[in-house]
Design an enzyme around this catalytic site. Sequence first.
Site, PDB file in Angstrom:
ATOM      1  N   LYS A   5       0.751  -1.154   0.169  1.00  0.00           N
ATOM      2  CA  LYS A   5      -0.042   0.071   0.079  1.00  0.00           C
ATOM      3  C   LYS A   5       1.046   1.338  -0.194  1.00  0.00           C
ATOM      4  CE  LYS A   5      -1.543   2.338   3.398  1.00  0.00           C
ATOM      5  NZ  LYS A   5      -2.088   2.868   4.710  1.00  0.00           N
ATOM      6  N   ASP A  28      -6.333   0.840   0.801  1.00  0.00           N
ATOM      7  CA  ASP A  28      -6.351   1.367   2.080  1.00  0.00           C
ATOM      8  C   ASP A  28      -7.792   0.724   2.792  1.00  0.00           C
ATOM      9  OD1 ASP A  28      -8.129   3.103   1.312  1.00  0.00           O
ATOM     10  OD2 ASP A  28      -7.063   4.856   2.000  1.00  0.00           O
TER      11      ASP A  28
END
Length: 375
Positions: free
Chosen positions: A246, A264
């Site tokens: 991420k 996320d």
Amino acid sequence: MSAGRDSAVGEQAPAEAAKAVKSGEKVRKATTRKKSAAAAATGTSAAKKTTAKTAAAKKTAAAKSAAKKTTAGGTTAKKTATAQKTAASKTPAKKSATKAPAKTAGTTPAKATTAPTRAFKDESRTAMVRRARRMNRELAEVYPYAHPELDFRNSFELLCATVLSAQTTDLRVNQTTPALFAAYPTPEDMAAADPERLEELIRPTGFFRAKAKSLLGLSTALRDRFDGEVPGRLEDLVTLPGVGRKTANVVLGNAFGVPGITVDTHFGRLVRRFGWTEQTDPEKVEAEIAEIFPKSEWTMLSHRVVFHGRRVCHSRKPACGACPIAHDCPSYGEGELDPEKAKKLLKYEMGGQPGQRLRPPADYPGQPAPPLAGR
């Protein structure tokens, strides 16, 4: 001689008279018998007629009774059918699917209206891909100013800010990093930082001890293995302490222009609500979404979805009645449908409130966030 004849005649008359009487009696008796027989025959005939009439009357009564029953049965059936129709007419029909509001560009939320029902449950793969791409285009019209909501001036600042954003808001990170980067502007400076002082600087972001350890580790790695520069490859970025896919995709997409999907909390939640995927593992989510959209869209798609999740499609109470893409959302109806009530749920610039960045882009339509008090 005459006297004898008279005497003989006189004797013959009584005898004949007696015979005549007897003959009359016989005639009378015969007549009486005939009359009795005739009367008997007449009585029998009358009795037969009476019996026949009685039987006919009984048959008529039975027929009438059967007719009444039939009529009663028919009436009952009609009453039953009428009652059923009445009950059916009184039974409220299922509410038709409520249309979602039409899309709205800019910061003006759409009002909830009625929209056609969509069979999302039996949606084909092709139909889902088309719908997903249409939703992305609509989000691009609503959020033309979508951007990373972390303040940064270079790749190192973005890398550190992204690590700090775990388990906190971008707003709190943006309020914390000015003092942090003023003290440690380069990887070399941060690698040589005093751990306790570093912890104190990033304390507002939470989990400050673990985050300080990550910052010290990645700064040291950048200094020792990458000549103080943030690498531009995902394979290298994920080797740094505290950096996963991420964080690496955030840095690559926004500091190096390399397309990446940032999964996320907001992104994962929304793509499942949108019916784009059922996966919960971030890497699997990333892989499935990457198959739906062209690579050139990955970075901006991430920003648009995250923007929408923070402003409209909240976790606990989404503002469905003010959602500009609700007509394409299979989860429409999970949140507030009343347009006025939904409008009050909007956040940041959509709700007329400050954004998360202290230094937002020039095209941002909202207000800058205020600095942290006492800093």
